[in-house]
Design a protein around this motif. Structure first.
Motif, PDB file in Angstrom:
ATOM      1  N   ARG A  18       4.425  -1.432  -4.348  1.00  0.00           N
ATOM      2  CA  ARG A  18       5.153  -0.232  -3.955  1.00  0.00           C
ATOM      3  C   ARG A  18       5.391   0.714  -5.139  1.00  0.00           C
ATOM      4  NH1 ARG A  18       8.319  -2.686  -0.557  1.00  0.00           N
ATOM      5  NH2 ARG A  18       7.200  -2.084   1.322  1.00  0.00           N
ATOM      6  N   LYS A  19       5.354   0.194  -6.339  1.00  0.00           N
ATOM      7  CA  LYS A  19       5.544   1.034  -7.528  1.00  0.00           C
ATOM      8  C   LYS A  19       4.417   2.050  -7.687  1.00  0.00           C
ATOM      9  CE  LYS A  19       8.100  -2.517 -10.112  1.00  0.00           C
ATOM     10  NZ  LYS A  19       8.072  -3.420 -11.297  1.00  0.00           N
ATOM     11  N   ASN A  20       3.274   1.748  -7.087  1.00  0.00           N
ATOM     12  CA  ASN A  20       2.111   2.627  -7.237  1.00  0.00           C
ATOM     13  C   ASN A  20       2.101   3.796  -6.262  1.00  0.00           C
ATOM     14  OD1 ASN A  20       1.048   0.948  -9.262  1.00  0.00           O
ATOM     15  ND2 ASN A  20       0.078  -0.372  -7.743  1.00  0.00           N
ATOM     16  N   GLY A  21       2.955   3.714  -5.210  1.00  0.00           N
ATOM     17  CA  GLY A  21       3.002   4.818  -4.247  1.00  0.00           C
ATOM     18  C   GLY A  21       2.929   4.334  -2.818  1.00  0.00           C
ATOM     19  N   ALA A  22       2.349   5.161  -1.946  1.00  0.00           N
ATOM     20  CA  ALA A  22       2.346   4.913  -0.507  1.00  0.00           C
ATOM     21  C   ALA A  22       1.580   3.642  -0.142  1.00  0.00           C
ATOM     22  CB  ALA A  22       1.734   6.101   0.230  1.00  0.00           C
ATOM     23  N   ILE A  23       2.099   2.954   0.880  1.00  0.00           N
ATOM     24  CA  ILE A  23       1.481   1.717   1.361  1.00  0.00           C
ATOM     25  C   ILE A  23       0.954   1.929   2.783  1.00  0.00           C
ATOM     26  CG2 ILE A  23       1.943  -0.664   2.086  1.00  0.00           C
ATOM     27  CD1 ILE A  23       3.828  -0.916  -0.253  1.00  0.00           C
ATOM     28  N   GLY A  24      -0.304   1.564   2.973  1.00  0.00           N
ATOM     29  CA  GLY A  24      -0.913   1.583   4.295  1.00  0.00           C
ATOM     30  C   GLY A  24      -0.984   0.171   4.841  1.00  0.00           C
TER      31      GLY A  24
END
Length: 286
Positions: A18-24
């Motif tokens: 989640r630290k990297n951004g949006a989750i699909g």
């Protein structure tokens, strides 16, 4: 790609991802095919991290034999997913999802009383139970579903609204075999002769799409059913023409909303579903 089987493992990996951004998120019941991979590919393009779940959900089967024969092969699924570059595969045991019986009842009104809901009592409540559980665990920004399960996509959109979840539901086009047969995990259960004959389903739907200018809704439904039932391998359970927005069966082509033809057919003992957009013409009089 990391395989996790427990909720605790999932949360540990998600905290990093989640630290990297949006989750699909792509929820599946396994027995993966190219249709599933197309969902993963769409998720990879639009998110910084992607989670795929593999879980055969017992609460959405109203037929114990159907649950028993549903294809399962985790090793093969993982092999298919490896080239996609997805980050996490969540493959829990039932006790991880349902540590205690899920007694929640979801009311989707008329949307669940037609087509699949009418012929598979309790099915969509089971779908809502597992999808809501998975959404709570993964907490994705976007979730991807195939349009083959047209009614299910509408139900899940309603579920997200009911539970006030901040999740974008992304519908993705049906992926078909060369014959036109909609890709499905259940196709694995067809023998070669059944698979060949099952191609008539989409062939008939495609022909029906071209006849909306000359047939009434009633006439088209009758024609589709009779055409498919002439094949000794196939038996239509239902063919319904519904309004895309509310899933209500329509009696004529009038109005400017899209009309979708939805079908369920038994090919031998295997139940197959498909759908096709029939028309979005306005002010039809038939």
């Amino acid at each position: 790609m990391k395989l996790v089987k427990t909720n605790n493992e999932l949360q540990e990996k998600l905290a990093i991802l989640r630290k990297n951004g949006a989750i699909g998120f792509v929820p599946t019941m396994g027995a993966l095919h190219s249709g599933h991979l197309s969902l993963v590919e769409a998720a990879m393009k639009e998110n910084n991290g992607v989670v795929v779940s593999i879980f055969v959900n017992p609460t959405q089967f109203n037929d114990a034999n159907d649950l028993k024969r549903y294809p399962r092969n985790l090793e093969a699924d993982l092999k298919m997913l490896e080239p996609t570059g997805c980050d996490l595969v969540f493959a829990p045991e039932p006790d991880e999802i349902y540590p205690k019986p899920d007694t929640r009842k979801f009311d989707f009104g008329e949307m669940e009383q037609v087509m699949e809901g009418a012929h598979r009592p309790g099915h969509f409540n089971g779908v809502a139970q597992v999808v809501s559980k998975l959404f709570e665990l993964v907490n994705p920004d976007r979730a991807y579903f195939g349009q083959k399960d047209f009614q299910q996509v509408a139900i899940i959109n309603k579920l997200v609204s009911m539970l006030d979840m901040d999740i974008e539901i992304v519908p993705c086009p049906i992926v078909r075999e060369e014959s036109g047969l909609a890709m499905s995990s259940r196709n694995e259960l067809l023998n070669s002769e059944e698979r060949q004959n099952a191609a008539l389903i989409y062939k008939t739907l495609s022909a029906a799409k071209k006849q909306t200018h000359e047939k009434s809704v009633y006439e088209l439904k009758k024609w589709v059913t009779e055409t498919i039932n002439k094949n000794p391998f196939l038996d239509v359970e239902y063919f319904e023409v519904v309004d895309e927005e509310n899933l209500k069966p329509v009696e004529n082509w009038s109005g400017n909303t899209k009309k979708v033809g939805c079908i369920a057919v038994f090919c031998g003992q295997i139940r197959l579903i498909d759908n096709i957009e029939l028309t979005n013409y306005a002010n039809r009089s038939l």
